[in-house]
Design an enzyme around this catalytic site. Sequence first.
Site, PDB file in Angstrom:
ATOM      1  N   ASP A  14     -33.404 -12.944 -24.842  1.00 19.69           N
ATOM      2  CA  ASP A  14     -31.993 -12.615 -24.801  1.00 19.69           C
ATOM      3  C   ASP A  14     -31.716 -11.316 -23.808  1.00 19.69           C
ATOM      4  O   ASP A  14     -32.465 -10.618 -23.547  1.00 19.69           O
ATOM      5  CB  ASP A  14     -31.435 -12.328 -26.112  1.00 19.69           C
ATOM      6  N   HIS A  31     -30.856 -15.448 -15.277  1.00 14.78           N
ATOM      7  CA  HIS A  31     -31.734 -16.766 -16.105  1.00 14.78           C
ATOM      8  C   HIS A  31     -32.981 -17.082 -15.230  1.00 14.78           C
ATOM      9  O   HIS A  31     -33.931 -17.221 -15.687  1.00 14.78           O
ATOM     10  CB  HIS A  31     -30.860 -18.053 -16.010  1.00 14.78           C
ATOM     11  N   LEU A 126     -54.250 -22.180 -24.906  1.00 13.27           N
ATOM     12  CA  LEU A 126     -52.668 -21.645 -25.632  1.00 13.27           C
ATOM     13  C   LEU A 126     -51.658 -22.823 -25.618  1.00 13.27           C
ATOM     14  O   LEU A 126     -51.883 -23.788 -24.678  1.00 13.27           O
ATOM     15  CB  LEU A 126     -52.428 -20.564 -24.836  1.00 13.27           C
TER      16      LEU A 126
HETATM   17  C1  IPE Z   1     -29.881 -17.191 -28.398  1.00 13.09           C
HETATM   18  O1  IPE Z   1     -29.382 -16.452 -27.740  1.00 13.09           O
HETATM   19  C2  IPE Z   1     -30.383 -18.322 -27.983  1.00 13.09           C
HETATM   20  C3  IPE Z   1     -31.450 -18.351 -26.898  1.00 13.09           C
HETATM   21  C4  IPE Z   1     -32.121 -17.418 -26.714  1.00 13.09           C
HETATM   22  C5  IPE Z   1     -31.727 -19.620 -26.149  1.00 13.09           C
HETATM   23  P1  IPE Z   1     -27.633 -16.218 -27.696  1.00 13.09           P
HETATM   24  O2  IPE Z   1     -27.393 -15.304 -26.542  1.00 13.09           O
HETATM   25  O3  IPE Z   1     -27.250 -17.829 -27.407  1.00 13.09           O
HETATM   26  O4  IPE Z   1     -27.183 -15.782 -29.235  1.00 13.09           O
HETATM   27  P2  IPE Z   1     -25.933 -15.386 -29.590  1.00 13.09           P
HETATM   28  O5  IPE Z   1     -24.897 -16.242 -29.166  1.00 13.09           O
HETATM   29  O6  IPE Z   1     -25.949 -14.281 -29.153  1.00 13.09           O
HETATM   30  O7  IPE Z   1     -26.392 -15.305 -31.237  1.00 13.09           O
HETATM   31  C1  IPE Z   2     -30.395 -15.555 -22.919  1.00 12.35           C
HETATM   32  O1  IPE Z   2     -29.850 -14.792 -22.355  1.00 12.35           O
HETATM   33  C2  IPE Z   2     -30.466 -16.904 -22.161  1.00 12.35           C
HETATM   34  C3  IPE Z   2     -30.018 -17.978 -22.933  1.00 12.35           C
HETATM   35  C4  IPE Z   2     -29.484 -17.884 -23.959  1.00 12.35           C
HETATM   36  C5  IPE Z   2     -30.137 -19.308 -22.412  1.00 12.35           C
HETATM   37  P1  IPE Z   2     -28.126 -14.801 -22.497  1.00 12.35           P
HETATM   38  O2  IPE Z   2     -27.549 -15.697 -21.303  1.00 12.35           O
HETATM   39  O3  IPE Z   2     -27.721 -14.838 -23.561  1.00 12.35           O
HETATM   40  O4  IPE Z   2     -27.666 -13.266 -21.957  1.00 12.35           O
HETATM   41  P2  IPE Z   2     -26.375 -12.249 -22.597  1.00 12.35           P
HETATM   42  O5  IPE Z   2     -26.789 -12.356 -24.294  1.00 12.35           O
HETATM   43  O6  IPE Z   2     -25.285 -12.962 -22.241  1.00 12.35           O
HETATM   44  O7  IPE Z   2     -26.681 -10.990 -21.869  1.00 12.35           O
HETATM   45 MG    MG Z   3     -27.242 -13.628 -25.336  1.00 17.27          MG
END
Ligand code: IPE
Ligand code: IPE
Ligand code: MG
Length: 229
Positions: A14, A31, A126
């Site tokens: 995240d 990403h 792995l």
């Molecule tokens: C959780 O992250 C999903 C992934 C890492 C794929 P999100 O950024 O989508 O989660 P919320 O919405 O903050 O809970």
């Molecule tokens: C996690 O990073 C990646 C996915 C959920 C695909 P985010 O895109 O949720 O990044 P933030 O939380 O907006 O910073």
């Molecule tokens: Mg996120």
Amino acid sequence: MNDMPLKHLALIMDGNGRWAKERGFKRTKGHEKGADVIRDITTYCSNHSIIETVTFYAFSTENWKRPRLEVEFLMKLLNTYLKKELPVYQKYGVRFQAIGDMSAFSKPLQKRISETEKLTQNNTNLTQVLALNYGGRSEITATVNQLIAEGKTTITQDDISQGLQTPYSDIDLLIRTSGEERISNFLLWQVSYAELYFSQTLWPDFNADELDTIIQNYTNRTRRFGGVK
Ligand code: IPE
Ligand code: IPE
Ligand code: MG
């Protein structure tokens, strides 16, 4: 290292969007950088003798709520990542597996996923699992429905554990980056007794050194599983 088992490590990646925003970039740049980190962490895990499986949360069943262009970018990125990754999987003996409902993806992406699974199926060092269009609740519900379809009238915990798409053992350690402290519908059944670790680091800045420090921290914990130690 003591004898703490660490067969299954799971990561909620995240903070990609925030990482990009802090630098004045588009979210997609985060990403892109985040995908490189998956490679580094997987390589680290493949060199770590006790880790058998590493599962990354890459796209949740809720992530379809994001802007269409971001979702499209993530799908394209996944395709290029898997294409680029194949030699790396082969070099480090990594078996690739996907969990989640892939039927929502484009046919070429589905094909890329299943071909990568097939081409790496004999690698034993792995297993790298990517959770794609994955939701813990939907995985449990699908499992129960499958068991009913098979004619079961009473369902045991073992039936569910074995019927899940992820029968790779329970999670030992779950790490979430970016300072958020929630599960967001990740492996709900499998985290039952996982040790949790929340890192402030945004995923694109996460690296093997930090993972190594977290594993040190984990090995010094006491897991009681409801008993006394
Ligand atoms: C959780 O992250 C999903 C992934 C890492 C794929 P999100 O950024 O989508 O989660 P919320 O919405 O903050 O809970
Ligand atoms: C996690 O990073 C990646 C996915 C959920 C695909 P985010 O895109 O949720 O990044 P933030 O939380 O907006 O910073
Ligand atoms: Mg996120």
